[in-house]
Design a protein around this motif. Structure first.
Motif, short mmCIF file in Angstrom:
data_model
loop_
_atom_site.label_atom_id
_atom_site.label_comp_id
_atom_site.label_asym_id
_atom_site.label_seq_id
_atom_site.Cartn_x
_atom_site.Cartn_y
_atom_site.Cartn_z
N TRP A 105 0.96 -1.06 -0.04
CA TRP A 105 0.03 0.10 0.01
C TRP A 105 0.86 1.23 -0.10
CZ3 TRP A 105 -4.81 0.65 -1.32
CH2 TRP A 105 -5.72 -0.30 -1.06
N TYR A 106 0.67 2.15 -0.90
CA TYR A 106 1.43 3.23 -0.98
C TYR A 106 0.13 4.42 -0.93
CZ TYR A 106 5.46 0.70 -3.05
OH TYR A 106 6.50 0.17 -3.17
N ARG A 107 0.88 5.72 -0.84
CA ARG A 107 0.32 6.96 -0.50
C ARG A 107 1.05 7.86 -1.74
NH1 ARG A 107 -0.96 10.09 4.79
NH2 ARG A 107 -1.39 11.91 3.04
N GLY A 167 4.51 16.31 -4.94
CA GLY A 167 5.70 16.56 -4.38
C GLY A 167 6.34 15.51 -3.53
N HIS A 168 5.65 14.27 -3.37
CA HIS A 168 6.31 13.44 -2.54
C HIS A 168 6.26 12.00 -3.40
CE1 HIS A 168 6.41 15.37 1.28
NE2 HIS A 168 5.21 15.89 0.99
N GLY A 169 5.85 11.89 -4.65
CA GLY A 169 5.93 10.72 -5.19
C GLY A 169 4.96 9.70 -4.31
N LEU A 170 5.39 8.45 -4.47
CA LEU A 170 4.76 7.53 -3.83
C LEU A 170 5.52 6.98 -2.52
CD1 LEU A 170 3.26 7.15 -6.78
CD2 LEU A 170 2.85 4.92 -5.87
N GLY A 228 11.14 7.64 -6.86
CA GLY A 228 11.82 9.14 -6.96
C GLY A 228 10.39 9.90 -6.68
N LYS A 229 10.69 11.12 -6.73
CA LYS A 229 9.60 12.29 -6.40
C LYS A 229 8.72 12.53 -7.59
CE LYS A 229 11.14 13.89 -2.19
NZ LYS A 229 11.69 15.05 -1.37
N GLY A 230 9.12 11.99 -8.94
CA GLY A 230 8.31 12.12 -10.03
C GLY A 230 9.06 13.54 -10.79
N THR A 231 8.82 13.14 -12.11
CA THR A 231 8.85 14.49 -13.14
C THR A 231 7.83 14.51 -13.87
OG1 THR A 231 11.40 13.91 -13.25
CG2 THR A 231 10.49 15.05 -14.89
#
Lengths: 112, 114
Positions: A34-36, A40-43, B105-108
């Protein structure tokens, strides 16, 4: 697509109420997560399971509990929902630790 | 311990020009690495994966990535951007043995200008 179903897909709940999200898979994958997802935080990992009744905490586990009584179902419970738990929740599964993960479509939870 | 750094939070390209999304990782083990794409209000779809075979990995929709151990990088590229590529991209590392976790990662966010 891997057979991963999350329910509900959308939920609005009040602060202080318990909430349970369900992840159901038909692939017989051993590992479930389970991820949230927050901007700005990704998963970020909440909890994971490496087998039936085998679970452990991830990096953001406070306020959450999980259960896995059978291979196909992984439940995430917010014991007493808070506004900081407003987020999109994703379930994922893996067959092995080096394999790709398959994701559900997500559950958008709003705590008011 | 493992970590992933996506060096750009937002990349904007013109349609038809090359795409480069940068990812650096750290891992105590020989990692498996993945790129996922997420279109708005959708789940995550696997673009490509590296699992210790060929260092140049080809994925779907014309994307590819090169694993460079000496630079601890796994950058995602595409020769020519299409409008449908506009989405958020995540670089993910799995340490494999000894770790149950996928680290994101936090994403692009990729924007494609017509």
């Amino acid at each position: 697509d891997a057979g991963i179903t999350q329910s509900p897909r959308h939920k609005v709940t009040e602060t202080g109420t318990p909430v349970t999200l369900r992840c159901h898979q038909t692939e017989n994958h051993r590992y479930m997560y389970w991820y949230r997802q927050d901007p700005g935080h990704g998963l970020r990992l909440i909890h994971y399971s490496y087998g039936v009744k085998d679970t452990d905490k991830g990096e953001v586990s406070d306020g959450y509990s999980v259960s896995r009584s059978k291979t196909e179902d992984f439940l995430l419970t917010l014991e007493s929902a808070t506004s900081s738990q407003t987020s999109v929740y994703f379930c994922a599964t893996q067959t092995g630790l080096t394999t790709e993960a398959f994701f559900g479509q997500g559950t958008r939870l709003t705590v008011v | 311990a493992q970590s992933v750094t996506q060096l750009d939070s937002h990349v904007s390209v013109s349609e038809g020009t090359p795409v480069l999304l940068r990812c650096n990782y750290s891992s105590s083990y020989s990692p498996s690495l993945f790129w996922y794409v997420q279109h708005p209000n959708k789940g995550l779809q696997l673009l490509l994966k590296y699992t210790s075979a060929a260092t140049l990995v080809k994925g779907i929709n014309g994307f590819e990535a090169e694993f460079k151990k000496s630079e601890t990088s796994f950058h995602l590229t595409k020769p020519s951007a299409h409008m449908s590529d506009a989405a958020e991209y995540f670089c993910v590392v799995s340490a494999g043995a000894g770790s149950y976790q996928l680290t994101f990662g936090k994403g692009t966010k990729l924007s494609v200008i017509p």
